[in-house]
Every structure is written in C-alpha cells, then in structure tokens.
Design a protein around this motif. Structure first.
Motif, PDB file in Angstrom:
ATOM      1  N   LEU A  39       0.821  -1.210   0.000  1.00  0.00           N
ATOM      2  CA  LEU A  39       0.000   0.000   0.000  1.00  0.00           C
ATOM      3  C   LEU A  39       0.855   1.260   0.000  1.00  0.00           C
ATOM      4  CD1 LEU A  39      -2.857  -0.968   2.462  1.00  0.00           C
ATOM      5  CD2 LEU A  39      -3.083  -0.449   0.047  1.00  0.00           C
ATOM      6  N   ARG A  40       1.935   1.262   0.764  1.00  0.00           N
ATOM      7  CA  ARG A  40       2.821   2.430   0.756  1.00  0.00           C
ATOM      8  C   ARG A  40       3.438   2.646  -0.617  1.00  0.00           C
ATOM      9  NH1 ARG A  40       4.232   0.744   6.114  1.00  0.00           N
ATOM     10  NH2 ARG A  40       5.917  -0.541   5.301  1.00  0.00           N
ATOM     11  N   GLU A  41       3.813   1.550  -1.270  1.00  0.00           N
ATOM     12  CA  GLU A  41       4.400   1.660  -2.612  1.00  0.00           C
ATOM     13  C   GLU A  41       3.379   2.219  -3.600  1.00  0.00           C
ATOM     14  OE1 GLU A  41       6.153  -1.323  -6.022  1.00  0.00           O
ATOM     15  OE2 GLU A  41       6.204  -1.966  -3.927  1.00  0.00           O
ATOM     16  N   MET A  42       2.136   1.701  -3.519  1.00  0.00           N
ATOM     17  CA  MET A  42       1.093   2.201  -4.421  1.00  0.00           C
ATOM     18  C   MET A  42       0.792   3.672  -4.149  1.00  0.00           C
ATOM     19  SD  MET A  42      -1.488  -1.083  -4.460  1.00  0.00           S
ATOM     20  CE  MET A  42      -2.860  -0.098  -4.923  1.00  0.00           C
ATOM     21  N   GLN A  43       0.780   4.077  -2.881  1.00  0.00           N
ATOM     22  CA  GLN A  43       0.511   5.466  -2.541  1.00  0.00           C
ATOM     23  C   GLN A  43       1.621   6.376  -3.054  1.00  0.00           C
ATOM     24  OE1 GLN A  43      -0.069   6.144   1.608  1.00  0.00           O
ATOM     25  NE2 GLN A  43      -0.631   8.287   1.353  1.00  0.00           N
ATOM     26  N   ALA A  44       2.872   5.935  -2.926  1.00  0.00           N
ATOM     27  CA  ALA A  44       3.990   6.737  -3.427  1.00  0.00           C
ATOM     28  C   ALA A  44       3.904   6.891  -4.940  1.00  0.00           C
ATOM     29  CB  ALA A  44       5.315   6.092  -3.030  1.00  0.00           C
ATOM     30  N   LYS A  45       3.541   5.805  -5.631  1.00  0.00           N
ATOM     31  CA  LYS A  45       3.404   5.872  -7.086  1.00  0.00           C
ATOM     32  C   LYS A  45       2.275   6.820  -7.480  1.00  0.00           C
ATOM     33  CE  LYS A  45       3.735   1.927  -9.127  1.00  0.00           C
ATOM     34  NZ  LYS A  45       3.408   0.585  -9.643  1.00  0.00           N
ATOM     35  N   PHE A  46       1.151   6.735  -6.751  1.00  0.00           N
ATOM     36  CA  PHE A  46       0.011   7.601  -7.042  1.00  0.00           C
ATOM     37  C   PHE A  46       0.364   9.062  -6.795  1.00  0.00           C
ATOM     38  CE2 PHE A  46      -3.815   9.805  -5.507  1.00  0.00           C
ATOM     39  CZ  PHE A  46      -4.594   9.704  -6.650  1.00  0.00           C
ATOM     40  N   GLU A  47       1.068   9.344  -5.694  1.00  0.00           N
ATOM     41  CA  GLU A  47       1.446  10.724  -5.398  1.00  0.00           C
ATOM     42  C   GLU A  47       2.411  11.279  -6.438  1.00  0.00           C
ATOM     43  OE1 GLU A  47       2.961  10.579  -1.438  1.00  0.00           O
ATOM     44  OE2 GLU A  47       0.949  10.548  -0.527  1.00  0.00           O
ATOM     45  N   SER A  48       3.312  10.422  -6.930  1.00  0.00           N
ATOM     46  CA  SER A  48       4.230  10.904  -7.970  1.00  0.00           C
ATOM     47  C   SER A  48       3.473  11.196  -9.262  1.00  0.00           C
ATOM     48  CB  SER A  48       5.334   9.877  -8.215  1.00  0.00           C
ATOM     49  OG  SER A  48       4.796   8.689  -8.781  1.00  0.00           O
ATOM     50  N   ALA A  51       1.638  14.458  -8.728  1.00  0.00           N
ATOM     51  CA  ALA A  51       2.566  15.581  -8.777  1.00  0.00           C
ATOM     52  C   ALA A  51       2.938  15.913 -10.214  1.00  0.00           C
ATOM     53  CB  ALA A  51       3.818  15.272  -7.965  1.00  0.00           C
ATOM     54  N   SER A  52       3.081  14.882 -11.047  1.00  0.00           N
ATOM     55  CA  SER A  52       3.444  15.145 -12.440  1.00  0.00           C
ATOM     56  C   SER A  52       2.278  15.749 -13.200  1.00  0.00           C
ATOM     57  CB  SER A  52       3.912  13.863 -13.125  1.00  0.00           C
ATOM     58  OG  SER A  52       2.837  12.943 -13.225  1.00  0.00           O
ATOM     59  N   THR A  53       1.039  15.348 -12.869  1.00  0.00           N
ATOM     60  CA  THR A  53      -0.108  15.938 -13.572  1.00  0.00           C
ATOM     61  C   THR A  53      -0.380  17.348 -13.080  1.00  0.00           C
ATOM     62  OG1 THR A  53      -1.629  14.931 -11.990  1.00  0.00           O
ATOM     63  CG2 THR A  53      -1.225  13.734 -14.030  1.00  0.00           C
ATOM     64  N   GLN A  54      -0.084  17.640 -11.797  1.00  0.00           N
ATOM     65  CA  GLN A  54      -0.344  18.973 -11.280  1.00  0.00           C
ATOM     66  C   GLN A  54       0.784  19.941 -11.584  1.00  0.00           C
ATOM     67  OE1 GLN A  54      -1.128  18.373  -7.138  1.00  0.00           O
ATOM     68  NE2 GLN A  54      -3.200  17.617  -7.493  1.00  0.00           N
ATOM     69  N   ASP A  55       1.910  19.439 -12.025  1.00  0.00           N
ATOM     70  CA  ASP A  55       3.025  20.306 -12.363  1.00  0.00           C
ATOM     71  C   ASP A  55       2.663  21.121 -13.593  1.00  0.00           C
ATOM     72  OD1 ASP A  55       5.488  21.476 -12.492  1.00  0.00           O
ATOM     73  OD2 ASP A  55       6.437  19.789 -13.533  1.00  0.00           O
ATOM     74  N   PRO A  56       2.572  22.448 -13.490  1.00  0.00           N
ATOM     75  CA  PRO A  56       2.146  23.248 -14.647  1.00  0.00           C
ATOM     76  C   PRO A  56       3.121  23.173 -15.812  1.00  0.00           C
ATOM     77  CG  PRO A  56       2.827  24.666 -12.817  1.00  0.00           C
ATOM     78  CD  PRO A  56       2.824  23.264 -12.323  1.00  0.00           C
ATOM     79  N   GLY A  57       4.415  22.980 -15.517  1.00  0.00           N
ATOM     80  CA  GLY A  57       5.393  22.886 -16.598  1.00  0.00           C
ATOM     81  C   GLY A  57       5.179  21.645 -17.443  1.00  0.00           C
ATOM     82  N   SER A  58       4.952  20.494 -16.780  1.00  0.00           N
ATOM     83  CA  SER A  58       4.737  19.258 -17.534  1.00  0.00           C
ATOM     84  C   SER A  58       3.392  19.275 -18.237  1.00  0.00           C
ATOM     85  CB  SER A  58       4.833  18.047 -16.611  1.00  0.00           C
ATOM     86  OG  SER A  58       3.772  18.067 -15.661  1.00  0.00           O
ATOM     87  N   ALA A  59       2.364  19.891 -17.603  1.00  0.00           N
ATOM     88  CA  ALA A  59       1.057  19.985 -18.249  1.00  0.00           C
ATOM     89  C   ALA A  59       1.144  20.844 -19.509  1.00  0.00           C
ATOM     90  CB  ALA A  59       0.024  20.565 -17.289  1.00  0.00           C
TER      91      ALA A  59
END
Length: 199
Positions: A39-48, A51-59
């Motif tokens: 579960l911790r691994e899945m949560q870390a993957k989800f948070e990453s 973070a990549s989708t919310q990053d305005p530069g990558s979007a």
C-alpha cells in the motif's frame, strides 16, 4: 494425586497450542506487513503521478506536444465500418509518411465511422486535404479536414433549445400546493344523500 496428573496432562497440551497460535499470529503479522508495504508503494506511485499531472510545466509540455501532433493530423469522416487501419494507411500514403492511424470505436468495439491520420510532416496535411471526397472501400470520404486540438474545460456553451411540445410552465408560487384530486382535476360536489324508499 489424580488431580495432579490431570493438571500435568493439561499443562503439557497447552504449549503445543500456544506454539501453533503464535505461528499463526506471526504469519498474519507478516501478511499485514507485506500488505502495508504494498500500500505504501502504491501510494507513493500515485502521489508521484499526481505531482506530475499537477506540475504546470509538464502539463504545458504535454499540451504543446498534443498541439504539435494535432497540427500534423487530419480528421477523416464517412470511413467504412469494415475498413482497417492498414487500408486507411495505404490510402493516405501518397500524401506523406503516415505515423499513426486511429479508427475510433464505441464501447462494444464497433467502429464509429471516422478516423484520425497522423503524419510525420506537417506539409502532408495539405496533401491529405485534397483526398476529400475520394473513394475508399466503395464509400466517399467526407470531411477530410485538419484536426483541431481539444482544450480541456473549453467546451462551447450551447443554450438549451426550447421544446415545442412542452407547454410553458407558469411561475412557481410559494407555497406550492398539490391538488389532492390529481393534476387538472376538481372535486365534484354531490348532493347529500337523503333517504328514499323507492331507490
């Protein structure tokens, strides 16, 4: 003395039970630790990912890539339902190098009757526009146009059209009372019953 023998026999049987219970508890504890690590691994993957989708530069970069790919693509309408992507690829091959052909399907996997063709060169789009009304699989391709880029959240507002079959509703007057007799019904007043020996 017999009581002492019984107690000793009971005392000898309990360590085995305790050991099996202890082993079962250790197994359950190990399973729970494995699940929590997963579960911790899945949560870390989800948070990453978040973070990549919310990053305005990558979007902005993905939006720019999408716009660049759409500038090299065309929309093709009236595609035959039995047509394969390879046949569409061969049909548009003379215009330029075809990078990808996408035939849209519904949730049952049936083709919707249109496709997108992406080229490697932006100049090939102008050549592909000349294939409007050309024949493929016995059908004339309609609306061969440059693909437009969909901007998320920019859906054009269209007001609702009035339904000619619905009558205009009157303004709601507060407090709104419902008729106990049904919509459009009025109570019938009857004469009080009088005793008549002839009926």
């Amino acid at each position: 003395m017999e009581h002492a023998d019984v107690d000793m026999a009971g005392a000898e049987g309990t360590p085995d039970n305790n050991e099996t219970e202890l082993e079962d508890m250790q197994k359950r504890l190990k399973e729970m630790e494995d699940e929590s690590a997963a579960l911790r691994e899945m949560q870390a993957k989800f948070e990453s990912q978040m973070a990549s989708t919310q990053d305005p530069g990558s979007a902005a970069a993905t939006q720019a890539n999408r716009e660049e790919a759409d500038s090299r693509s065309v929309f093709v309408g009236n595609v035959d339902y039995s047509c394969t992507p390879e046949e569409v690829h061969q049909h548009f091959q003379p215009c330029g190098t075809v990078n990808r052909v996408t035939i849209r399907t519904d949730k049952f996997g049936q083709p919707k009757g249109y496709a997108y063709v992406e080229f490697l060169e932006a100049e090939a789009v102008q050549e592909a526009l000349l294939l409007n009304d050309s024949e493929l699989h016995g059908r004339h391709l309609k609306q061969v146009t440059a693909k437009r880029t969909n901007v998320p959240g920019m859906k054009q507002y269209r007001p609702r059209r009035p339904n000619p079959y619905m009558r205009a509703s009157s303004p709601i007057v507060a407090p709104y009372l419902y008729s106990p007799y049904g919509y459009g019904k009025v109570p019938r007043f009857r004469m009080p019953m009088r005793y008549s020996p002839y009926f």
